[in-house]
Design a protein around this motif. Structure first.
Motif, short mmCIF file in Angstrom:
data_model
loop_
_atom_site.label_atom_id
_atom_site.label_comp_id
_atom_site.label_asym_id
_atom_site.label_seq_id
_atom_site.Cartn_x
_atom_site.Cartn_y
_atom_site.Cartn_z
N GLY A 187 -6.20 -1.41 -2.63
CA GLY A 187 -7.07 -0.83 -1.61
C GLY A 187 -6.92 -1.63 -0.33
N LEU A 188 -6.59 -0.94 0.76
CA LEU A 188 -6.28 -1.64 2.01
C LEU A 188 -7.43 -1.51 3.00
CD1 LEU A 188 -4.32 -3.01 4.06
CD2 LEU A 188 -3.36 -0.76 4.49
N SER A 235 -10.33 1.57 10.56
CA SER A 235 -10.03 2.98 10.34
C SER A 235 -11.12 3.70 9.55
CB SER A 235 -8.67 3.17 9.65
OG SER A 235 -7.64 2.77 10.50
N LEU A 236 -12.36 3.46 9.91
CA LEU A 236 -13.45 4.24 9.31
C LEU A 236 -13.33 5.67 9.81
CD1 LEU A 236 -16.38 1.71 9.73
CD2 LEU A 236 -15.24 2.34 7.60
N PHE A 237 -13.77 6.63 8.98
CA PHE A 237 -13.68 8.03 9.39
C PHE A 237 -14.81 8.31 10.38
CE2 PHE A 237 -12.18 8.20 4.81
CZ PHE A 237 -10.85 8.02 5.16
N TYR A 263 -7.86 -1.95 6.76
CA TYR A 263 -7.07 -2.15 7.98
C TYR A 263 -7.76 -3.13 8.92
CZ TYR A 263 -4.15 2.01 7.20
OH TYR A 263 -3.27 2.91 6.72
N ARG A 274 -16.18 0.76 1.48
CA ARG A 274 -15.43 2.00 1.29
C ARG A 274 -14.20 1.75 0.42
NH1 ARG A 274 -12.38 5.09 6.15
NH2 ARG A 274 -11.07 3.23 5.97
N THR A 275 -13.51 0.64 0.68
CA THR A 275 -12.30 0.36 -0.10
C THR A 275 -12.66 -0.01 -1.54
OG1 THR A 275 -11.23 -0.38 1.91
CG2 THR A 275 -10.20 -1.02 -0.15
N ASP A 319 -8.08 -2.64 12.08
CA ASP A 319 -8.97 -1.85 12.94
C ASP A 319 -9.96 -1.03 12.11
OD1 ASP A 319 -7.60 0.27 11.93
OD2 ASP A 319 -6.80 0.99 13.82
N ALA A 376 0.82 -1.21 0.00
CA ALA A 376 0.00 0.00 0.00
C ALA A 376 0.85 1.26 0.00
CB ALA A 376 -0.92 0.00 1.22
N LEU A 425 2.67 2.33 2.53
CA LEU A 425 2.77 2.95 3.86
C LEU A 425 4.15 2.72 4.46
CD1 LEU A 425 -0.70 1.79 5.25
CD2 LEU A 425 -0.12 3.90 4.07
#
Lengths: 262, 351
Positions: free
Chosen positions: B75-76, B82-84, B78, B143-144, B80, B47, B49
């Motif tokens: 598209g990663l 990591s939703l906004f 996570y 989302r991804t 956890d 990704a 990062l």
């Protein structure tokens, strides 16, 4: 159990003393002033225009300098660079140095014979004895409050969320404005309120660069030295009330009940 | 095609060493290993990062090792998620579409389509903080997917879900893969590997120990580590000696010795005896099986395939039988029983 009770008693006693220490002088000031003195002061145009000037100049300083301070706070929260601790120290400097000394230092940069002051004057901005000077002096002493609040706010936003946004194809600008800034919003707002509040209470730095137009802290001092405590107290009391009311209102507004759960 | 070539990264207390692998379009590749093995590091390198110290990531032959995060074809999701937290589910899913400047109408259409696929259509107005683990996982996948990545990277997507939610999500992941999306899925769970992936790469201590088609890897595990992951039953530590007949003898303990065929220079290691290859008889019988052990049934339990028994024969063995045999032999805890299996059924992994 007994020890716990003893601890509670000692701590409560000390806490009460400290609260009394803060509240008693203010309460004394309010109670010492007669109602007629309040009325007279509240209808005194010099007092009212001075309060307006004070609130407005601190607000202008907060907005103008806040715009540049937020990116600085973001860099301090996110990036590692050589000399970062020095930059952090520089940011806190205005809190540490005596404010009269800060006023002298500002005068050196914005005074009539200095470069910035000269350029300002040639385009009609007067720092010494002018509104612009008040704004600069207030912002100088109060900006650390905004920077540190915003820095903590940005630091609390998980880097993962920013990376997730990048991974979804967002540009770094979009990540900042759509993710980092909204998530740090509460801290930044609270920093802005603190900066504004600290700015409008400034006396030392302002009086050196601009005795006139007279902001309220200077007016209080002037009335005290020229006419005595009796004339200074009502102005002080009214100013404190105005500041408190606005401060509480802004605190309430900067709360974010909608997303409090998250 | 995605290719990882000799990727190495050094951290203070961990290193990823010379990892190479290829992922073909449409593959469902699982990266299997215990936590801390370096699986997530691989996803983060893909990704963008993390930047590897050496090695390359190639996408269709082009070096993308230093490509910007936002330009990569992956598209990663996570672990956890990591939703906004400050955006609604709708806005979370629409985020990537807004980045790509879709108009309002197409955004609504695409969000609708993805929320239907992932089954989150009824959650669009909610905020992430109010979602359950399974709902949030689906939103994160939607989302991804909205960024339309060539490859979907999933970091332990099923680990926080209970068993019923897992089944639903497994179906969703299968569906997404069957629609043509390449998936790389990090997990420590063999069942996920077996259920979902056509290819597996086993990572141990920052090294790729074995990779290939899932069924091949687990049929022929390269070492005890892989064998343990494949939930091989009867994986027993042992020391090795050679018999006069030329057979190898694995000594599990004083009461349990197992013959096996093959060659090895190792003095110790693990033997694996597949639970299906063990025959149960009430009495000792003469047969070609080299290994005959007497034991006592300690426990029995039902499985989807039949019945499994735990038998103490010096060491503990799990034996799988059909329900018919189980009833025919009246097998029950406490019963004495003989185990037999051929020397060739035993697999040995040297240390």
């Amino acid at each position: 159990m007994l020890q716990n009770r003893l601890l509670n008693v000692v701590f409560l006693f000390l806490s009460g003393l400290i609260l009394l220490f803060i509240v008693a002088p203010l309460a004394g000031m309010f109670l010492k002033t007669s109602v007629s003195a309040y009325v007279d002061t509240a209808t005194d145009p010099q007092v009212m225009s001075s309060i307006r000037l004070t609130l407005f100049s601190s607000l202008v300083g907060t907005i103008i300098f806040g715009i540049a301070a937020v990116p600085l706070a973001y860099l301090l929260a996110r990036k590692n660079f050589p000399g970062k601790s020095i930059v952090n120290g520089i940011v806190d400097l205005p809190v540490i140095i005596p404010h009269s000394a800060a006023g002298i230092a500002i005068l050196g940069v914005f005074g009539r014979n200095s470069l910035v002051g000269g350029v300002g004057e040639s385009v009609g901005i007067q720092f010494v004895g002018g509104f612009a000077g008040i704004v600069v002096a207030m912002a100088f002493v109060s900006i650390p409050f905004l920077i540190s609040a915003a820095r903590d706010g940005f630091a609390a936003v998980p880097v993962k969320l920013e990376n997730a946004a990048l991974n979804l194809g967002a540009s770094p600008w979009r990540v900042f404005f759509r993710i980092s800034l909204p998530l740090a919003k509460r801290s930044i707002l609270s920093g802005l309120v603190l900066m504004w509040a600290r700015g409008l209470s400034e006396f030392g730095a302002v009086i050196i660069i601009a005795y006139h137009p007279m902001i309220t802290p200077v007016l209080i001092w002037e009335r005290f030295t020229s006419f005595g405590l009796k004339y200074a107290t009502p102005v002080a009391a009214i100013f404190v009330v105005v500041c408190l009311v606005i401060f509480i209102l802004m605190r309430l507004l900067s709360r974010d009940p909608l997303h409090a759960r998250n | 095609m995605l290719e990882i070539r000799n990727i190495s990264i050094n951290f203070k207390d961990f290193a990823l060493k010379e990892v190479s692998m290829k992922v073909e379009p449409g593959d469902y590749l699982t990266l299997l290993g215990i936590s801390g093995a370096g699986k997530t590091v691989i996803l983060e390198v893909l990704a963008g990062l993390l930047k590897p110290d050496s090695g390359q990531v190639l996408w269709n032959g082009k070096d993308i090792t230093s490509m910007k995060i936002q330009e990569r074809p992956v598209g990663l999701v996570y672990q956890d998620l990591s939703l906004f937290p400050h955006l609604t589910v709708y806005e979370n899913i629409a985020f990537a579409l807004r980045c790509r400047k879709f108009n309002k109408h197409s955004i609504a259409g695409k969000v609708n389509e993805l929320s239907k696929l992932t089954g989150v259509g009824h959650l669009l107005e909610r905020y992430p903080g109010t979602l359950s683990g399974g709902e949030a996982q689906r939103v994160a996948i939607a989302r991804t997917l909205s960024a339309d990545p060539e490859i979907l990277l999933l970091d332990e997507p099923l680990s926080s879900l209970d068993i019923t939610l897992r089944a639903g999500l497994i179906n969703l992941l299968k569906e997404i893969n069957q629609s043509g999306k390449t998936i790389i899925h990090v997990t420590h769970d063999y069942d996920e590997v077996a259920t979902l992936s056509n290819k597996v790469a086993v990572i141990e201590n920052g090294k790729l120990v074995q990779s290939g088609l899932t069924r091949e890897v687990f049929r022929n595990p390269a070492n005890a580590f892989v064998a343990r992951f494949s939930k091989s039953k009867n994986l027993l530590p042992c020391s090795i000696s050679l018999t006069r007949e030329g057979l190898l003898l694995a000594k599990v303990n004083d009461q349990c010795q197992i013959y096996f065929s093959g060659t090895t220079n190792s003095k110790a290691g693990f033997v694996v005896i597949p639970a299906e290859d063990i025959i149960l008889t009430e009495k000792r019988v003469d047969s070609s099986a080299m290994n005959q052990l007497e034991g006592t049934i300690k426990e029995t339990w039902l499985t989807s395939a039949g019945v499994e028994l735990l038998v103490d024969a010096g060491a503990e063995f799990v034996v799988a039988v059909t329900r018919v045999s189980f009833e025919k032999l009246h097998l029950h805890p406490g019963q004495k029983i003989w185990l037999s299996f051929k020397a060739s059924a035993v697999k040995f992994f040297g240390d």
